[in-house]
Design a protein around this motif. Sequence first.
Motif, PDB file in Angstrom:
ATOM      1  N   ASP A  19       0.863  -1.178   0.000  1.00  0.00           N
ATOM      2  CA  ASP A  19       0.000   0.000   0.000  1.00  0.00           C
ATOM      3  C   ASP A  19       0.902   1.231   0.000  1.00  0.00           C
ATOM      4  OD1 ASP A  19      -2.028   1.798   0.198  1.00  0.00           O
ATOM      5  OD2 ASP A  19      -2.965   0.920   1.966  1.00  0.00           O
ATOM      6  N   SER A  20       1.041   1.862  -1.131  1.00  0.00           N
ATOM      7  CA  SER A  20       1.990   2.963  -1.281  1.00  0.00           C
ATOM      8  C   SER A  20       1.381   4.289  -0.850  1.00  0.00           C
ATOM      9  CB  SER A  20       2.440   3.063  -2.742  1.00  0.00           C
ATOM     10  OG  SER A  20       3.296   4.178  -2.911  1.00  0.00           O
ATOM     11  N   TRP A  21       2.024   4.934   0.114  1.00  0.00           N
ATOM     12  CA  TRP A  21       1.596   6.254   0.588  1.00  0.00           C
ATOM     13  C   TRP A  21       2.414   7.303  -0.154  1.00  0.00           C
ATOM     14  CZ3 TRP A  21      -2.443   6.772   3.974  1.00  0.00           C
ATOM     15  CH2 TRP A  21      -2.895   5.599   4.575  1.00  0.00           C
ATOM     16  N   LYS A  22       1.928   7.674  -1.355  1.00  0.00           N
ATOM     17  CA  LYS A  22       2.693   8.597  -2.196  1.00  0.00           C
ATOM     18  C   LYS A  22       2.360  10.057  -1.921  1.00  0.00           C
ATOM     19  CE  LYS A  22       3.400   5.418  -6.074  1.00  0.00           C
ATOM     20  NZ  LYS A  22       3.171   5.192  -7.526  1.00  0.00           N
ATOM     21  N   ASN A  23       1.104  10.336  -1.679  1.00  0.00           N
ATOM     22  CA  ASN A  23       0.694  11.730  -1.545  1.00  0.00           C
ATOM     23  C   ASN A  23       0.034  12.036  -0.208  1.00  0.00           C
ATOM     24  OD1 ASN A  23       1.457  12.420  -4.290  1.00  0.00           O
ATOM     25  ND2 ASN A  23      -0.305  11.190  -4.926  1.00  0.00           N
ATOM     26  N   SER A  24       0.125  11.125   0.729  1.00  0.00           N
ATOM     27  CA  SER A  24      -0.460  11.349   2.053  1.00  0.00           C
ATOM     28  C   SER A  24       0.388  10.632   3.088  1.00  0.00           C
ATOM     29  CB  SER A  24      -1.908  10.852   2.096  1.00  0.00           C
ATOM     30  OG  SER A  24      -1.970   9.488   1.765  1.00  0.00           O
ATOM     31  N   PRO A  25       0.345  11.087   4.336  1.00  0.00           N
ATOM     32  CA  PRO A  25       1.182  10.493   5.378  1.00  0.00           C
ATOM     33  C   PRO A  25       0.598   9.184   5.905  1.00  0.00           C
ATOM     34  CG  PRO A  25      -0.123  12.266   6.293  1.00  0.00           C
ATOM     35  CD  PRO A  25      -0.398  12.268   4.818  1.00  0.00           C
ATOM     36  N   VAL A  26       1.437   8.404   6.570  1.00  0.00           N
ATOM     37  CA  VAL A  26       0.987   7.229   7.308  1.00  0.00           C
ATOM     38  C   VAL A  26       0.478   7.709   8.666  1.00  0.00           C
ATOM     39  CG1 VAL A  26       1.688   5.072   8.391  1.00  0.00           C
ATOM     40  CG2 VAL A  26       2.586   5.682   6.136  1.00  0.00           C
ATOM     41  N   GLU A  27      -0.784   7.457   8.940  1.00  0.00           N
ATOM     42  CA  GLU A  27      -1.382   7.958  10.178  1.00  0.00           C
ATOM     43  C   GLU A  27      -1.167   6.978  11.317  1.00  0.00           C
ATOM     44  OE1 GLU A  27      -5.740   9.180  12.071  1.00  0.00           O
ATOM     45  OE2 GLU A  27      -5.541   8.750   9.932  1.00  0.00           O
ATOM     46  N   LEU A  28      -0.663   7.486  12.430  1.00  0.00           N
ATOM     47  CA  LEU A  28      -0.489   6.693  13.637  1.00  0.00           C
ATOM     48  C   LEU A  28      -1.205   7.382  14.792  1.00  0.00           C
ATOM     49  CD1 LEU A  28       3.302   5.702  13.543  1.00  0.00           C
ATOM     50  CD2 LEU A  28       1.344   4.258  12.986  1.00  0.00           C
ATOM     51  N   GLU A  29      -2.213   6.733  15.325  1.00  0.00           N
ATOM     52  CA  GLU A  29      -2.835   7.159  16.573  1.00  0.00           C
ATOM     53  C   GLU A  29      -2.218   6.343  17.697  1.00  0.00           C
ATOM     54  OE1 GLU A  29      -4.723   9.684  16.654  1.00  0.00           O
ATOM     55  OE2 GLU A  29      -5.246   9.915  14.536  1.00  0.00           O
ATOM     56  N   PRO A  30      -2.367   6.758  18.952  1.00  0.00           N
ATOM     57  CA  PRO A  30      -1.792   5.986  20.053  1.00  0.00           C
ATOM     58  C   PRO A  30      -2.197   4.515  20.000  1.00  0.00           C
ATOM     59  CG  PRO A  30      -2.546   8.101  20.841  1.00  0.00           C
ATOM     60  CD  PRO A  30      -3.001   8.008  19.415  1.00  0.00           C
ATOM     61  N   GLY A  31      -1.207   3.641  20.087  1.00  0.00           N
ATOM     62  CA  GLY A  31      -1.438   2.214  20.036  1.00  0.00           C
ATOM     63  C   GLY A  31      -1.345   1.616  18.647  1.00  0.00           C
TER      64      GLY A  31
END
Length: 385
Positions: free
Chosen positions: A334-346
């Motif tokens: 799953d290539s994140w080319k134009n958006s960030p990888v989202e990390l919420e707590p956990g």
Amino acid sequence: MKSLFAILLSFLLLLYPANYAYAADATDSIGGPCPYDAINSAVPSYKTYAEKDFKNPEEITSNNGVLTTTLTVKYGDNNIAGCPVHLRSYNGKLVGPTLRVKPGDTIRINLINDLPPQDHPDNHQTNQQTDGGCSYEMETETNNEPHNFNVTNFHTHGLHVSPSGCSDNVLRVMKPRAKDGEPAKEYMIEVKVPDDHPTGTYWYHAHLHGSTALQVSSGMAGALIVEDKEEDKIPEIKNAEEKIFVVQQIVYDQKGEIEDYKPFVPTGWGKSQRHVTINGQIVPMIKMRPGEVQRWRFIHAGIRESIQLELRNDRVQIPLYEIAVDGIALGKLDSWKNSPVELEPGYRSDVLIKAEMLPENQTEETYLLSDKATTSKKLTGGQAS
């Protein structure tokens, strides 16, 4: 920088724009060695603690189906961004060791609570129970106010295991010594990982009601890897060097301590101008060969703030190829080319990263892994002021 004939990647986690001052209360106004100031890369002291070589956490691996180790909960004296901190910890460090097991293994931990006696231990009403030969204290009554910061327990985040007895029991109570001078109390933990357990990236942390946020924000967390993944049979993944990122938002006052919940107000982290750490490091650097592929395991071990990860070279975003989310393999890139990888707590995210080839007559390139600025509406902790 001296040429190392490699691509240099420095992890600069830029949090929310620091365009406001920290609203220090009367206690914080005393001051100390850890002022609420943003990190300044232009000052000489910056290089004494930042941009050091990336280090994976210490690792403990199972042997013959059993992982056996000791975790000592105690105050640790460490340094964050040039600031001496005195915080609750596992084994005296800013991040716990990585526990690496396989499906079917048993995790046996001797947890030693070597914190000072608790002032008001009666805040946790408990009774003694026995299950399968294991004796433990079980919480029967508590309150919803922050309390008993020196009492703890142990939780494996994401594992599908027994939540009772001496396993992954978040209602279990592990108290410190009752009086100064007494030996530290020891608690046996045994977690059996099912034979058919999904493999992937998980983590562990303290999880006692009333003290969870304070202990996790002190650094009481670590990676837990269930390996032998199906996708490891793919040569590009199997041969990729692995980096583990325990991303933490360690909280401390101007004295380098945390003994109350005042910093945990919705906008407290951003206003404090503290810096995200990775495995206890500030802006660590990874050196990669052109064309090299690495596997990065991200674990958001904070308690409140969102992190939006993106890798950039100047203004060009470099793709992060996500292969697993919360320990579950995607079965695709799953290539994140134009958006960030989202990390919420956990949250956890496994990505593949390929260092690009260098232009002719160029010996190195620097990329920045950053936390994309988050609008106030997207702050999990509330609206910024």
